[in-house]
Motif scaffolding. Structure first.
Motif, PDB file in Angstrom:
ATOM      1  N   VAL A 197      72.601  72.017-119.090  1.00  0.00           N
ATOM      2  CA  VAL A 197      71.244  72.021-118.551  1.00  0.00           C
ATOM      3  C   VAL A 197      71.270  72.430-117.081  1.00  0.00           C
ATOM      4  N   LEU A 198      72.231  71.902-116.343  1.00  0.00           N
ATOM      5  CA  LEU A 198      72.374  72.247-114.925  1.00  0.00           C
ATOM      6  C   LEU A 198      72.669  73.733-114.762  1.00  0.00           C
ATOM      7  N   GLN A 199      73.534  74.280-115.604  1.00  0.00           N
ATOM      8  CA  GLN A 199      73.852  75.710-115.539  1.00  0.00           C
ATOM      9  C   GLN A 199      72.624  76.565-115.816  1.00  0.00           C
ATOM     10  N   LYS A 200      71.825  76.176-116.794  1.00  0.00           N
ATOM     11  CA  LYS A 200      70.616  76.946-117.112  1.00  0.00           C
ATOM     12  C   LYS A 200      69.629  76.903-115.949  1.00  0.00           C
ATOM     13  N   GLY A 201      69.511  75.754-115.303  1.00  0.00           N
ATOM     14  CA  GLY A 201      68.621  75.637-114.149  1.00  0.00           C
ATOM     15  C   GLY A 201      69.076  76.512-112.990  1.00  0.00           C
ATOM     16  N   MET A 202      70.374  76.681-112.852  1.00  0.00           N
ATOM     17  CA  MET A 202      70.910  77.483-111.760  1.00  0.00           C
ATOM     18  C   MET A 202      70.612  78.977-111.942  1.00  0.00           C
ATOM     19  N   LYS A 203      70.369  79.403-113.155  1.00  0.00           N
ATOM     20  CA  LYS A 203      70.027  80.812-113.376  1.00  0.00           C
ATOM     21  C   LYS A 203      68.739  81.171-112.647  1.00  0.00           C
ATOM     22  N   VAL A 204      67.865  80.197-112.460  1.00  0.00           N
ATOM     23  CA  VAL A 204      66.626  80.411-111.707  1.00  0.00           C
ATOM     24  C   VAL A 204      66.815  79.989-110.252  1.00  0.00           C
ATOM     25  N   PHE A 205      67.420  78.819-110.036  1.00  0.00           N
ATOM     26  CA  PHE A 205      67.533  78.275-108.690  1.00  0.00           C
ATOM     27  C   PHE A 205      68.395  79.128-107.761  1.00  0.00           C
ATOM     28  N   ALA A 206      69.551  79.590-108.227  1.00  0.00           N
ATOM     29  CA  ALA A 206      70.494  80.315-107.359  1.00  0.00           C
ATOM     30  C   ALA A 206      69.856  81.559-106.727  1.00  0.00           C
ATOM     31  N   PHE A 263      74.931  77.470 -97.008  1.00  0.00           N
ATOM     32  CA  PHE A 263      75.998  78.110 -97.772  1.00  0.00           C
ATOM     33  C   PHE A 263      76.663  77.151 -98.753  1.00  0.00           C
ATOM     34  N   ALA A 264      76.706  75.862 -98.445  1.00  0.00           N
ATOM     35  CA  ALA A 264      77.250  74.902 -99.405  1.00  0.00           C
ATOM     36  C   ALA A 264      76.388  74.893-100.663  1.00  0.00           C
ATOM     37  N   VAL A 265      75.077  74.833-100.488  1.00  0.00           N
ATOM     38  CA  VAL A 265      74.169  74.851-101.632  1.00  0.00           C
ATOM     39  C   VAL A 265      74.247  76.201-102.340  1.00  0.00           C
ATOM     40  N   LEU A 266      74.298  77.278-101.565  1.00  0.00           N
ATOM     41  CA  LEU A 266      74.351  78.625-102.140  1.00  0.00           C
ATOM     42  C   LEU A 266      75.558  78.803-103.057  1.00  0.00           C
TER      43      LEU A 266
END
Length: 124
Positions: A3-12, A50-53
């Motif tokens: 779920v976290l990986q799928k959210g990152m497809k939009v968030f990143a 950059f840590a979040v990125l």
């Protein structure tokens, strides 16, 4: 983890866009008081951005080790690019090698944090 990986497809990509807008604001558009009076505050901002990125982008891809090195290289190029654009094209902004250093330190911490999350959630 999925779920976290799928959210990152939009968030990143959105995070990259958000910090890019902030990095390319003219110096006159930035607040001049308050938190900005803290010594080296902008370095902490670069570090955190950059840590979040890198955490977000690393989580977006599979666990292959080559992605880690490639993302670290891209982060360095992006950090240098930001500083060069600020120096040559953004009013009241300049090149600062310490910002690039903070960017890379944040990127490494973001990757280490990703590793801790990945390590705890990988299948045995």
């Amino acid at each position: 983890m999925v779920v976290l990986q799928k959210g990152m497809k939009v968030f990143a990509p959105l995070w990259l866009l958000f910090i890019s807008v902030l990095f390319f604001l003219p110096g006159s558009a930035l607040p001049q008081a308050g938190l900005f009076d803290i010594p080296y505050f902008d370095k902490y901002v670069h570090f955190g951005f950059f840590a979040v990125l890198l955490f977000a982008w690393r989580l977006r891809f599979d666990a292959a080790r080559k992605n880690t090195w490639f993302l670290l290289l891209l982060a360095f190029c992006y950090g240098m690019g930001v500083e060069l654009v600020q120096h040559y094209f953004v009013a009241n902004r300049s090149f600062d090698l310490l910002d690039v250093t903070a960017d890379m330190a944040g990127a490494i911490v973001g990757l280490l944090f990703w590793w801790e999350v990945y390590k705890k959630n990988r299948p045995l």
